[in-house]
Design an enzyme around this catalytic site. Structure first.
Site, PDB file in Angstrom:
ATOM      1  N   HIS A  77       6.021  -0.581  -2.696  1.00  0.00           N
ATOM      2  CA  HIS A  77       5.676   0.309  -3.899  1.00  0.00           C
ATOM      3  C   HIS A  77       5.635   1.868  -3.461  1.00  0.00           C
ATOM      4  CE1 HIS A  77       3.186  -3.423  -5.396  1.00  0.00           C
ATOM      5  NE2 HIS A  77       4.555  -3.695  -5.559  1.00  0.00           N
TER       6      HIS A  77
ATOM      7  N   ASN B 199       0.814  -1.258  -0.160  1.00  0.00           N
ATOM      8  CA  ASN B 199       0.084  -0.054  -0.122  1.00  0.00           C
ATOM      9  C   ASN B 199       0.803   1.048   0.286  1.00  0.00           C
ATOM     10  OD1 ASN B 199      -2.108  -1.631   0.136  1.00  0.00           O
ATOM     11  ND2 ASN B 199      -2.344  -1.618   2.374  1.00  0.00           N
ATOM     12  N   VAL B 200       0.438   2.268  -0.620  1.00  0.00           N
ATOM     13  CA  VAL B 200       1.082   3.812  -0.705  1.00  0.00           C
ATOM     14  C   VAL B 200       0.467   4.584   0.246  1.00  0.00           C
ATOM     15  CG1 VAL B 200       1.897   3.039  -2.996  1.00  0.00           C
ATOM     16  CG2 VAL B 200      -0.287   4.174  -2.834  1.00  0.00           C
ATOM     17  N   ASP B 201      -0.622   4.151   1.193  1.00  0.00           N
ATOM     18  CA  ASP B 201      -1.197   5.051   1.809  1.00  0.00           C
ATOM     19  C   ASP B 201      -0.488   5.358   3.194  1.00  0.00           C
ATOM     20  OD1 ASP B 201      -1.649   2.808   3.503  1.00  0.00           O
ATOM     21  OD2 ASP B 201      -3.509   2.508   2.591  1.00  0.00           O
TER      22      ASP B 201
ATOM     23  N   CYS C  95      10.357  21.315  -9.688  1.00  0.00           N
ATOM     24  CA  CYS C  95      10.903  21.413  -8.430  1.00  0.00           C
ATOM     25  C   CYS C  95      11.710  22.645  -8.095  1.00  0.00           C
ATOM     26  CB  CYS C  95      12.234  20.129  -8.718  1.00  0.00           C
ATOM     27  SG  CYS C  95      13.507  20.219  -7.439  1.00  0.00           S
TER      28      CYS C  95
END
Ligand SMILES: [Zn+2]
Length: 407
Positions: free
Chosen positions: A178, A160-162, A258
């Protein structure tokens, strides 16, 4: 280095519950509790001296030294553990995308090379961000943290990327296989930035989108977790937290470059400072929005990317090795809320099985290749359970606590 691919989406057969008694809730709790408390399997191939950072005796262990004989379980978690937090699962029980079947994720090379693709990505991400920011970790994440405090789990690997795992249990280390949505990284200079402040920049650069988002938030379309209700309001949410709005023009969306590479947010065009820049230009407009290079030969420099591993991108070598070391250091692996559809996760379970680790899978719906993983389950005592994670994990914690005290 394998690239992250679109998950395997063929329909998966329903799971065979092992042992059969685990079909009932009490049997499932008891099977997984015993799994966590069992000593290491006798046939386990012990790998290199592990990797016992953060290893410390738990309060229960110090009170009762025999409790140390339990195994050391690695957790591998997927989207299923975040579903109770209101974040959508990638897949339904039939192995298909549940919410939006026409959803096509962006590929890494498109993101790097295509300004238009990035506009579309950030526009959708801009609308999807408040849902992630408002979502909270759930009782399943808390139960995982407690298993860490009890000394039964030494590390979590998550797909999970949360970032709910590191936020919920900072002392139980997490490998985010991930990456993480809450961070941005510059593709040129590797400076990282928090996604939350980036959201304010996107709002400032895109006032009409910002007004649209405010309107969506006021209409409640982003508050309901019911996909049908959301669709009725013209909104689709995808598993990676972005939102589809039919009929909107992505071409007008602006996103910042950036700040380090463009030398600040105020002036128009800057030579890149520092050794990495080699004098190439990063162009931004008066508000700091990224502009396409003036010559087609100039690379897309100063582009910020979400800190997640995109499809077609490889998992960083350090992350891959960290995950492999965690598999090698553990006696057993418990998969929670993942159908192992992505190759990187499936491969870790395969590695654990090959080394002789015990395996348990807690997932609603089928899991890729599970018939092979469980072919020897009668001998190994491996466990296959299908249950709601937020119901079962806190109950397992209670049972484990009783079990440790009894020993
Ligand atoms: Zn940069």
């Amino acid at each position: 280095m394998p690239l992250l691919r679109i998950p395997y989406t063929d329909p998966l057969p329903p799971p065979k519950i092992i042992p059969p008694s685990a079909t009932a809730f009490a049997g499932a709790v008891s099977a997984l509790t015993n799994f966590l408390l069992a000593p290491p399997p006798p046939g386990l191939k012990h790998s290199q001296p592990a990797y016992h950072s953060h290893h410390h005796a738990s309060p229960l262990q110090s009170r009762n030294p025999s409790a140390k004989q339990h195994g050391n379980t690695l957790l591998l978690t997927g989207a299923g553990i975040s579903v109770p937090s209101g974040l959508a699962d990638y897949r339904g029980t039939n192995g298909t995308y549940t919410l939006n079947k026409t959803y096509k994720p962006i590929y890494f090379h498109e993101f790097c090379q295509n300004h238009e693709a990035r506009k579309r990505y950030w526009a959708r991400s801009f609308l999807g961000w408040p849902s992630l920011e408002r979502a909270r970790a759930n009782r399943a994440h808390e139960a995982v943290g407690r298993l860490g405090e009890l000394g039964l789990v030494k590390r979590v690997i998550t797909q999970n990327v949360d970032s709910f795992h590191p936020l919920t249990h900072p002392h139980l280390p997490t490998t985010e296989l991930h990456g993480a949505l809450r961070t941005l990284i510059c593709l040129t200079c590797s400076t990282t930035y928090p996604r939350s402040t980036f959201q304010s920049d996107l709002a400032r650069l895109n006032p009409s989108w910002s007004a649209f988002l405010t309107q969506l938030l006021e209409s409640g379309a982003l508050e309901t977790e019911d996909p049908h209700e959301r669709r009725r309001m013209g909104l689709k949410t995808n598993p990676d937290g972005d939102v589809d709005v039919p009929g909107v023009e992505y071409g007008t969306f602006r996103y910042p470059g950036c700040p380090v590479c463009s030398g600040g947010m105020k002036d128009h065009t800057h030579a890149v400072a520092g050794t990495s820049g080699k004098g190439k230009e990063v162009r931004v407009d008066g508000d700091g929005a990224w502009l396409p290079p003036s010559h087609s030969s100039t690379a897309h420099r100063g582009v910020l990317k979400p800190g997640v591993v995109m499809f077609g991108e490889s998992i960083p070598t350090s992350t891959k090795h960290e995950a492999e070391r965690a598999v090698d250091a553990a006696d057993s692996i418990l998969v929670i809320g993942s159908s192992l559809a992505t190759y990187s996760a499936w491969r870790l379970v395969k590695r654990a099985k090959e080394k002789g680790s015990r395996l348990a899978i807690l997932n609603i719906g089928g899991v890729r290749g599970e018939d092979v993983f469980f072919a020897d389950a009668e001998m190994t005592g491996d466990i296959r359970v299908s249950w709601n994670v937020e119901e079962i994990l806190p109950e397992i914690v209670k049972e484990v606590e009783r079990g440790l005290v009894r020993r």
